[in-house]
Enzyme design. Structure first.
Site, PDB file in Angstrom:
ATOM      1  CB  SER A   1      -0.959  -0.045   1.185  1.00  0.00           C
ATOM      2  OG  SER A   1      -1.876   0.990   1.082  1.00  0.00           O
ATOM      3  CG  HIS A   2       0.433   3.676   3.411  1.00  0.00           C
ATOM      4  ND1 HIS A   2      -0.368   2.598   3.648  1.00  0.00           N
ATOM      5  CD2 HIS A   2       1.036   3.963   4.584  1.00  0.00           C
ATOM      6  CE1 HIS A   2      -0.275   2.255   4.914  1.00  0.00           C
ATOM      7  NE2 HIS A   2       0.566   3.062   5.513  1.00  0.00           N
TER       8      HIS A   2
ATOM      9  CG  ASP B   1      -2.984   3.785  -1.378  1.00  0.00           C
ATOM     10  OD1 ASP B   1      -3.717   3.635  -2.375  1.00  0.00           O
ATOM     11  OD2 ASP B   1      -2.961   2.980  -0.424  1.00  0.00           O
TER      12      ASP B   1
ATOM     13  CG  ASP C   1      -6.323   0.680  -0.725  1.00  0.00           C
ATOM     14  OD1 ASP C   1      -5.413   1.530  -0.713  1.00  0.00           O
ATOM     15  OD2 ASP C   1      -6.311  -0.357  -0.013  1.00  0.00           O
ATOM     16  NE  ARG C   2      -3.877   4.070   3.070  1.00  0.00           N
ATOM     17  CZ  ARG C   2      -3.311   4.268   4.244  1.00  0.00           C
ATOM     18  NH1 ARG C   2      -2.878   5.459   4.579  1.00  0.00           N
ATOM     19  NH2 ARG C   2      -3.153   3.273   5.098  1.00  0.00           N
TER      20      ARG C   2
ATOM     21  CG  ASP D   1      -3.103  -0.641  -2.175  1.00  0.00           C
ATOM     22  OD1 ASP D   1      -2.930   0.513  -1.739  1.00  0.00           O
ATOM     23  OD2 ASP D   1      -3.786  -1.493  -1.573  1.00  0.00           O
TER      24      ASP D   1
ATOM     25  CE  LYS E   1      -7.541   1.961   2.472  1.00  0.00           C
ATOM     26  NZ  LYS E   1      -7.189   0.714   3.171  1.00  0.00           N
TER      27      LYS E   1
ATOM     28  NE  ARG F   1      -1.816   4.126  11.981  1.00  0.00           N
ATOM     29  CZ  ARG F   1      -0.785   4.285  11.158  1.00  0.00           C
ATOM     30  NH1 ARG F   1      -0.064   5.386  11.215  1.00  0.00           N
ATOM     31  NH2 ARG F   1      -0.449   3.346  10.304  1.00  0.00           N
TER      32      ARG F   1
HETATM   33  C1  VG1 Z   1      -3.604   1.618   8.243  1.00  0.00           C
HETATM   34  C2  VG1 Z   1      -4.804   2.514   8.436  1.00  0.00           C
HETATM   35  C3  VG1 Z   1      -6.077   1.716   8.291  1.00  0.00           C
HETATM   36  C4  VG1 Z   1      -6.092   1.018   6.932  1.00  0.00           C
HETATM   37  C5  VG1 Z   1      -4.838   0.186   6.783  1.00  0.00           C
HETATM   38  C6  VG1 Z   1      -4.728  -0.451   5.421  1.00  0.00           C
HETATM   39  O1  VG1 Z   1      -3.598   0.617   9.228  1.00  0.00           O
HETATM   40  O2  VG1 Z   1      -4.755   3.161   9.676  1.00  0.00           O
HETATM   41  O3  VG1 Z   1      -7.184   2.565   8.449  1.00  0.00           O
HETATM   42  O4  VG1 Z   1      -7.214   0.191   6.805  1.00  0.00           O
HETATM   43  O5  VG1 Z   1      -3.682   1.001   6.970  1.00  0.00           O
HETATM   44  O6  VG1 Z   1      -4.762   0.501   4.424  1.00  0.00           O
HETATM   45  P1  VG1 Z   1      -2.716   0.710  10.590  1.00  0.00           P
HETATM   46  O7  VG1 Z   1      -2.939  -0.585  11.285  1.00  0.00           O
HETATM   47  O8  VG1 Z   1      -1.311   0.948  10.152  1.00  0.00           O
HETATM   48  O9  VG1 Z   1      -3.244   1.883  11.333  1.00  0.00           O
HETATM   49  V1  VG1 Z   1      -3.767   0.350   3.104  1.00  0.00           V
HETATM   50  O10 VG1 Z   1      -4.215   1.518   1.970  1.00  0.00           O
HETATM   51  O11 VG1 Z   1      -2.279   0.495   3.820  1.00  0.00           O
HETATM   52  O12 VG1 Z   1      -4.008  -1.194   2.553  1.00  0.00           O
HETATM   53 CO    CO Z   2      -3.643   1.143   0.138  1.00  0.00          CO
END
Ligand code: VG1
Ligand code: CO
Length: 544
Positions: A113-114, A278, A282-283, A280, A377, A497
């Protein structure tokens, strides 16, 4: 075709987090590390013989190598058909859609992801089930148990598959389909939004836009949909070419990381609308000229205006937000008489609510918004939602949000992240917080009186499954809240967080800077969790 059973020994660190298994690339490159995890997925599934499996990823470093291994293992394990995005690419929401559309048994999505990508950065893998959504906790628990005892895996000894040519290849009697990664998704978007209206609003010059793909997966999706199909000027999509290392940046759509977009949106010639996605896809981050929309507000505004979008004009079944997301959407739900659910962080918790028809829209404070059109998402969906809404309302983004605050009040919100904290220290912070909970109610800090303090547990209203330890909440009598959570997606140490919010119903006070408005709550948060005191940090690493 020759298949082989290979002896292996377990790794003890393959527990999936908030969204699959995320580790450094070098961890995944250890002998049999990926193979163990993939075999553990297959071992945890009920009979999938002859069924379809979708495979795709965000294109980061190691994506192609991993896909070749997964293909060979899926073939050896007995899947009947593999559907793979061309070049090994599929955005997370597109993968979700393809699983649903082609009635696949499930899908394997490769993404961190990010998180940054590259040889010394992060990689990730997760399994999605037949509804298109992330596997529920009971599956990931079983998978983890399996990974601790795994002794062998199965793999086909075949040549690498050509991932770049669209079409069907056959290995024994198994179809390996390479599909265009964008086609099905783009088609779905035309079924949800008013593309004709969007085209005229864009061609008339009213709707100017800038979309930052951050050198990640949404480049090709945004180019096709925004520029080719909707006619946005060439160059409206910036950083459009996906790169294995995302151009060296964090593909994380916030103002700290999407710098080029942010600069443009705060410049004199800013377009009407700006957005980023982001790694992948989804954000989403939503901006207007000189204006940033918090994800929590975006969800609330979307919910309040859903009737303007063709697919949702008949009304919403309900809405949901993750626990740390601000209560802005709750206010819309209350005013419109809609059911509203509060779930733990992570998209997997929305799946049952969506499947059961209890909600239509849902979102998270972490730049995630989505609906029942897929089970992930969806960044570009949110972008199109806003564009369609602006085209209907013919108002600048800032006006839309200000008007929303006037009607519902503003939930002033921000999140402070302390990254790569020593894991023992982070756990000690949580033990300390847990120890405080019982005595907090009715105590007053800087004029804020504690109404409740607890550790969030969630009982799924559909299958009654319970998830414990989902974050510590401190709620105050005026509706303000502080939430503490440990990230489940980081790969170095622990990420703490801190989520802060305060309700401001007074229109004259709504235009405040969030950090200033939340200054007292920020101090109270430190008083409670002592992160600065215990780690010697002076400020958060990221504020969103
Ligand atoms: C983070 C975000 C959460 C999101 C998750 C996956 O998780 O806070 O809201 O669903 O990333 O998103 P965490 O456990 O690091 O707070 V993605 O776009 O990284 O797949
Ligand atoms: Co993502």
């Amino acid at each position: 075709m020759k298949t082989e059973t290979v002896k292996t020994t377990p790794y003890d660190d393959q527990k999936p987090g908030t969204s699959g298994l995320r580790k450094k690339v070098t961890v995944f490159q250890q002998p049999n590390y990926l193979e163990n995890f993939v075999q553990s997925i297959f071992n945890s599934l009920d009979d999938f013989r002859g069924q379809k499996l979708v495979i795709g990823g965000d294109g980061r470093y190691f994506n192609r190598q991993a896909i070749q291994i997964i293909i060979k293992m899926a073939v050896a394990n007995g899947f009947g058909e593999l559907i793979i995005g061309q070049g090994g690419l599929l955005s997370t929401p597109a993968a979700s859609h393809i699983i649903r559309k082609y009635q696949a048994f499930g899908g394997i999505i490769l993404s961190a992801s990010h998180n940054p990508g590259g040889p010394s950065e992060d990689f990730g893998i997760k399994y999605n089930v037949s509804n298109g959504g992330p596997a529920p906790e009971k599956f990931t628990d079983a998978l983890y148990e399996n990974s601790k005892t795994i002794a062998e895996y199965r793999i086909a000894r075949i040549d690498d598959i050509d991932l770049d040519t669209v079409g069907t290849q056959q290995i024994a009697d198994i179809d390996i389909k390479i599909i265009d990664p964008v086609d099905d998704y783009a088609q779905l978007m035309t079924e949800i939004f008013d593309f004709d209206l969007l085209k005229t609003s864009i061609s008339s010059g009213y709707l100017s836009l800038c979309f930052d793909a951050m050198h990640a997966i949404t480049g090709p999706y945004a180019k096709r949909i925004l520029e080719e199909m909707l006619g946005a000027e060439p160059g409206s999509v910036i950083n459009a070419e996906p790169k294995e290392d995302f151009g060296g940046g964090h593909p994380d759509p916030n103002m700290a990381h999407a710098k080029e977009l942010t600069k443009r949106m705060f410049s004199e010639n800013a377009p009407v609308f700006g957005a980023a996605s982001d790694g992948d896809g989804d954000r989403n981050m939503i901006m207007g000229a000189g204006f940033f929309v918090t994800p929590s507000d975006s969800l609330a505004v979307i919910a309040a205006n859903a009737n303007l979008i063709p697919a949702y004009k008949k009304g919403l079944k309900g809405v949901a937000r993750s626990m740390p997301t601000s209560q802005a959407v709750d206010r819309v739900a209350k005013a419109r008489n809609l059911p509203c659910y509060e779930t733990p962080t992570g998209w997997k918790y929305f799946g049952n609510l969506l499947d059961a028809g209890k909600i239509t829209l849902c979102g998270e404070e972490s730049f995630g918004t989505g609906s029942d059109h897929v089970r992930e998402k969806d960044g570009l969906w949110a972008v199109l939602f806003w564009l369609n809404m602006i085209a209907r309302k013919r108002q600048p983004v800032a006006d839309i949000v200000h008007q929303h605050w006037q009607e519902f009040g503003r939930d002033i919100y921000c999140r402070h992240d302390y990254e790569a904290v020593d894991a023992d220290k982070a756990n000690a912070i949580f033990d300390h917080l847990r120890g405080l909970l019982a005595d907090l109610p009715n105590k007053t800090f800087k004029g804020y009186s504690v109404a409740f303090a607890d550790e969030f547990s969630y009982t799924d209203p559909v299958d009654q499954s319970v998830s414990h330890r989902q974050g510590i909440r401190v709620g105050f009598s005026d509706g303000s809240r502080i939430v503490f959570r440990l990230s489940g997606t980081g790969t170095v140490g622990a990420t703490l967080r801190i989520y802060l919010e305060k309700f401001e119903p007074d229109v004259d006070k709504q235009d405040q800077d969030a950090q200033q408005a939340l200054a007292d709550l920020i101090e109270i948060a430190e008083q409670l969790c002592e992160v600065k005191k215990r780690t010697g940090r002076t400020s958060p690493d990221v504020i969103t």
